[in-house]
Design a protein around this motif. Structure first.
Motif, PDB file in Angstrom:
ATOM      1  N   ARG A 166      18.207   7.874   6.174  1.00 19.25           N
ATOM      2  CA  ARG A 166      16.810   9.008   5.640  1.00 19.25           C
ATOM      3  C   ARG A 166      15.917   9.281   7.370  1.00 19.25           C
ATOM      4  NH1 ARG A 166      15.067  11.707   2.111  1.00 19.25           N
ATOM      5  NH2 ARG A 166      12.789  12.667   1.671  1.00 19.25           N
ATOM      6  N   TYR A 167      16.136   8.691   7.920  1.00 18.52           N
ATOM      7  CA  TYR A 167      15.191   8.643   9.334  1.00 18.52           C
ATOM      8  C   TYR A 167      16.173   8.054  10.800  1.00 18.52           C
ATOM      9  CZ  TYR A 167      11.145   9.493   6.144  1.00 18.52           C
ATOM     10  OH  TYR A 167      10.595   9.868   4.491  1.00 18.52           O
ATOM     11  N   PRO A 168      16.932   8.921  10.817  1.00 14.50           N
ATOM     12  CA  PRO A 168      17.883   8.342  11.982  1.00 14.50           C
ATOM     13  C   PRO A 168      16.916   8.064  13.271  1.00 14.50           C
ATOM     14  CG  PRO A 168      18.344  10.505  11.763  1.00 14.50           C
ATOM     15  CD  PRO A 168      17.315   9.943  10.462  1.00 14.50           C
ATOM     16  N   ALA A 220       1.416  -0.776  -0.442  1.00 10.24           N
ATOM     17  CA  ALA A 220       0.335  -0.252  -0.143  1.00 10.24           C
ATOM     18  C   ALA A 220       1.193   1.166   0.107  1.00 10.24           C
ATOM     19  CB  ALA A 220      -0.493  -0.340   1.266  1.00 10.24           C
ATOM     20  N   ASP A 221       1.665   0.918   0.482  1.00 11.24           N
ATOM     21  CA  ASP A 221       2.359   2.038   0.514  1.00 11.24           C
ATOM     22  C   ASP A 221       4.480   1.832   1.117  1.00 11.24           C
ATOM     23  OD1 ASP A 221       4.264   4.726   1.335  1.00 11.24           O
ATOM     24  OD2 ASP A 221       3.213   5.767   3.341  1.00 11.24           O
ATOM     25  N   GLU A 222       5.346   1.724   0.332  1.00  4.91           N
ATOM     26  CA  GLU A 222       6.405   0.726   0.226  1.00  4.91           C
ATOM     27  C   GLU A 222       7.491   2.035   0.420  1.00  4.91           C
ATOM     28  OE1 GLU A 222       7.587   3.377  -4.323  1.00  4.91           O
ATOM     29  OE2 GLU A 222       7.607   1.119  -4.215  1.00  4.91           O
ATOM     30  N   ASN A 223       6.746   3.210   1.458  1.00  2.00           N
ATOM     31  CA  ASN A 223       7.817   3.464   2.055  1.00  2.00           C
ATOM     32  C   ASN A 223       7.722   3.722   3.674  1.00  2.00           C
ATOM     33  OD1 ASN A 223      10.074   4.343   0.380  1.00  2.00           O
ATOM     34  ND2 ASN A 223       8.462   5.969  -0.837  1.00  2.00           N
ATOM     35  N   TYR A 224       6.169   3.307   4.247  1.00  2.00           N
ATOM     36  CA  TYR A 224       6.038   3.693   5.100  1.00  2.00           C
ATOM     37  C   TYR A 224       7.417   3.028   6.694  1.00  2.00           C
ATOM     38  CZ  TYR A 224       2.192   3.241   8.898  1.00  2.00           C
ATOM     39  OH  TYR A 224       1.413   3.926  10.474  1.00  2.00           O
ATOM     40  N   LEU A 225       7.435   4.016   6.857  1.00  2.00           N
ATOM     41  CA  LEU A 225       8.932   3.233   7.790  1.00  2.00           C
ATOM     42  C   LEU A 225       7.931   2.594   8.772  1.00  2.00           C
ATOM     43  CD1 LEU A 225      11.402   4.451   8.649  1.00  2.00           C
ATOM     44  CD2 LEU A 225      10.186   6.158  10.657  1.00  2.00           C
TER      45      LEU A 225
END
Length: 596
Positions: A432-434, A398-403
Motif C-alpha cells: 500500500r505504501y511503496p 493508538a493507531d494500528e495503521n501508523y506507518l
C-alpha cells in the motif's frame, strides 16, 4: 496540544525546561545546559512526529471543520458536475486529482531513510492513516495488551472528540451561510476556517476535514484562512498517505490564500511546511522566517524553522530555534524536535527523557502513536529491540495503521531474529505504501532469506524505489538523498554519487555526509570519502550504519586500528542495523583481527 485534567479542562503546557524533576532526583529531561527553556525536533521522517497539529487562528475566527468521511465515487461525480464558482472548481479538483495519485500509493516521507534515519516529514502532526485496520499486521500480543489497557480511556476521548467535531462542523456551516449573506457581492477577503483542528488531525479523520473545507470554500471562496488550512491539510495528507501528488494541490491552495491576503501567516507557514516536505530546506527557512514576522507564535512556522535548520546541518542554530519555540509554544511538536536535536549530538539520555515527557503530555491517538514510535526508533538505534517493540506496540495500540510504527516493528522483529514476521509486515506495508525505506528493507530481507525466487523479489523492490523517485521528483520533491542511499547498495553507483554530490551542494548534514562518503566508497574513491565519513560521525550521533560505513572506508584507506574500532562499535551499538551491512561488518572485522 496540552495535557488535560480528569474533568476535561486543558492545563497550560509548560516549557520542557519547566517540567518538574522526577522523584528520583534525575534532572528534568528538557533542561538545556544553558538553563533556559527548550524545544525539540522530532523524527524527520520519515520525514519527521507530531508536527504542529494545532495551528494559529486568524484574527477573525478560530474554528475547524469536520464532516463524515466522503465517498470517493461521490467526490469524483461532484468533480464532473459544473461548478458554481471558481472556488468550487479549484477545491474539488485538487482533491479528486489527488485521489488518482493516492490509488497509486507512492509517496515521500522522512522515514524513507535506511536503517531508520529520520527526516523532516516524519515530524508532521502525528496523524496515522486511521483507515479501519487494513494495514494492521498480525496479532501482536504487545499491541493487544496495550490496547486493552487503554481502551476505556480512548473510547471516552473519542466520544468527546466526535461530539466536538460534530458541533464544529455545524458551527462552520452556519457561519459560512451567515457570512455569505452579509458579504454577498463584496470583494472582501475573510477568514473563518483558521486551522485544521488538532483533534481532527490526531484522530486520523483528515479526509473528512478536507471534504468539509472544500464545501466551506465553495460558499466562501474568499476565505484566505480556509485556503491556507486546505493547503496545510494537503501537506499532511501527502505525508500520512505517502502520496506526493498532494503537494501541487497544497501549493495551489496556499497560493490562493496568499493572493487573497499576502501577509497572512497561516499560508506563509503552510508554504514553509510544504517546502520542507519537498526537501527544499533553504526556502522552508526563509518562508518560516516570513511567517514569524507576521506571527512570532505560529507553532507551524516555529517547528518548520527548526526542521529546516536541522536539515541544513545548522545544528547550533537549530538548538537555539528549539529553545525559542519552547518558550513561545511549548508542547508535543516542539518537545519532539528538541529531542531530535539532542539525539543528533549523541545525547540519547536527554532525547529519551524529553520524548517520555512528550508521551505523558500526549492525549490524542495521533500524538501517542507518533511519540511512542519515536521512542521505539530511539531504542532501536541503540540496539534495544525489546524496548523498541514495546514502544511500537503502544503506538499501534493508538493507531494500528501508523506507518512508522509498522515499519519500525518489522525492523526490530528482523533484528530480533523474527524474520518471517518482519517479511510479512513489510510486504503488507509496501503493498500500500511503496516508500524507499520499506522497499529497501524488504529487498534486503529477501536476499538474506535466500529462498527460491527471493533474488528476483528483492530486485523488484529496488526497481520500485526508482519508480517512487521518479514520481516524487515529478511532484517537486528533492529525492537526491533517497536516491543516493538506495542506489549506492542496490542500484547504479554513478547515479548514487551524482545524487549524493547534488544533495551535499545544498546542505551539510550528518546524513548527507554519510551518503556522500558511502557513494564515493562504492565508486572506488575511498581517499575522498574518508573526510565525509568522519564528518558524519563528528557530532556524536549514535548510528550503527554511519559507524559501519566509516570503518569500511578506514579499512580501505589503510587505517586498520580505526577500522576495527568503528566496525566493532557499530556491531556493539546495533548488531541488527542492516542484514547485509551487519554481515559485511562482521566479515571485515574478522579479517582485520586476523591480520593484526
Amino acid at each position: 496540544m496540552s495535557p488535560r485534567t480528569n474533568d476535561g479542562e486543558p492545563e497550560p503546557t509548560r516549557p520542557a525546561s519547566a517540567r518538574p524533576v522526577p522523584a528520583s532526583g534525575t534532572p528534568v529531561s528538557g533542561a538545556p545546559a544553558s538553563g533556559g527553556p527548550l524545544a525539540n525536533p522530532g523524527r524527520p521522517a520519515p520525514h519527521p512526529g507530531p508536527g504542529p497539529a494545532s495551528e494559529e487562528a486568524s484574527s477573525d475566527t478560530k474554528t475547524a471543520a469536520e464532516a463524515k468521511p466522503g465517498d470517493p465515487a461521490e467526490a469524483a461525480s461532484r468533480a464532473d458536475a459544473p461548478a458554481d464558482t471558481e472556488a468550487e472548481t479549484e477545491a474539488e479538483a485538487t482533491q479528486t486529482d489527488g485521489d488518482a495519485g493516492a490509488d497509486a500509493e507512492v509517496g515521500h516521507d522522512a522515514h524513507d531513510r535506511r536503517a531508520g534515519d529520520r527526516d523532516t516529514d516524519d515530524r508532521g502532526t502525528g496523524t496515522g492513516t486511521g483507515t479501519g485496520g487494513e494495514l494492521a499486521v498480525g496479532g501482536d500480543e504487545r499491541v493487544a495488551a496495550v490496547r486493552r489497557a487503554g481502551a476505556a480511556g480512548r473510547r471516552w476521548r473519542a466520544a468527546q472528540l466526535s461530539a466536538c467535531a460534530a458541533m464544529l462542523a455545524v458551527a462552520l456551516t452556519a457561519g459560512a451561510i451567515a457570512l455569505g449573506a452579509v458579504r454577498d457581492g463584496q470583494n472582501v477577503p475573510v477568514s473563518t476556517a483558521a486551522a485544521v483542528s488538532p483533534g481532527l488531525l490526531a484522530s486520523g479523520d483528515l479526509d473528512s476535514s478536507i471534504t468539509a473545507l472544500q464545501a466551506h470554500l465553495r460558499s466562501q471562496p474568499r476565505d484566505f484562512g480556509g485556503w491556507a488550512t486546505l493547503g496545510l491539510a494537503y501537506v499532511e495528507q501527502a505525508r500520512t498517505k505517502g502520496d506526493p501528488s498532494r503537494y501541487p494541490q497544497a501549493e495551489q491552495a496556499l497560493k490562493r490564500s496568499l493572493s487573497l491576503r499576502s501577509d497572512n501567516d497561516q499560508a506563509l507557514a503552510g508554504r514553509a511546511a510544504l517546502a520542507a516536505a519537498r526537501h527544499d530546506f533553504a526556502n522552508a527557512l526563509d518562508l518560516a522566517d516570513q511567517a514569524l514576522k507576521q506571527n512570532p507564535y505560529s507553532e507551524r512556522a516555529l517547528c518548520s524553522r527548526i526542521d529546516a535548520l536541522v536539515e541544513l546541518g545548522r545544528y547550533d542554530d537549530a538548538e537555539e530555534a528549539a529553545k525559542t519555540a519552547d518558550e513561545r509554544r511549548p508542547g508535543v511538536p516542539v518537545f519532539t524536535r528538541y529531542a531530535y536535536v539532542h539525539e543528533l549530538r549523541g545525547d540519547v539520555t536527554t532525547a529519551r527523557r524529553v520524548l517520555e515527557r512528550a508521551l505523558d503530555a500526549s492525549t490524542s491517538p495521533g500524538d501517542i502513536a507518533y511519540v511512542a514510535a519515536q521512542l521505539g526508533q530511539l531504542a532501536w538505534n541503540q540496539g534495544d529491540y525489546a524496548t523498541a517493540l514495546t514502544h511500537y506496540a503502544r503506538a499501534l495500540a493508538a493507531d494500528e495503521n501508523y506507518l512508522p510504527a509498522l515499519e519500525g516493528r518489522a525492523r526490530a522483529q528482523a533484528a530480533s531474529g523474527r524474520q518471517a514476521e518482519a517479511v510479512k509486515g513489510l510486504e503488507l506495508i509496501v503493498a500500500r505504501y511503496p516508500l524507499p525505506g520499506p522497499l529497501v528493507e524488504l529487498g534486503e530481507l529477501y536476499e538474506a532469506r535466500g529462498g527460491e525466487g527471493d533474488a528476483a523479489k528483492a530486485e523488484n523492490q529496488y526497481l520500485l524505489v526508482d519508480a517512487w523517485t521518479a514520481i516524487a521528483r515529478a511532484n517537486g520533491v528533492n529525492a537526491d538523498l533517497d536516491t543516493a542511499l538506495a542506489a549506492a547498495d542496490h542500484g547504479d553507483r554513478a547515479t548514487a554519487l551524482r545524487a549524493a554530490r547534488d544533495d551535499w551542494s545544498r546542505r551539510h548534514t550528518v546524513h548527507t555526509a554519510d551518503a556522500l562518503a558511502w557513494a564515493l566508497h562504492v565508486n572506488g574513491k575511498d581517499t575522498e570519502a574518508l573526510p565525509y565519513a568522519r564528518q558524519a560521525t563528528a557530532t556524536g550521533y549514535r548510528n550503527a550504519s554511519f559507524l559501519y560505513h566509516r570503518g569500511v572506508i578506514e579499512k580501505a584507506t589503510g587505517h586498520p586500528a580505526d577500522a576495527r574500532t568503528h566496525l566493532a562499535a557499530a556491531l556493539k551499538l546495533n548488531p541488527g542495523f542492516s542484514p547485509p551491512g551487519a554481515r559485511e561488518a562482521r566479515t571485515a572485522l574478522k579479517t582485520l583481527e586476523a591480520s593484526k
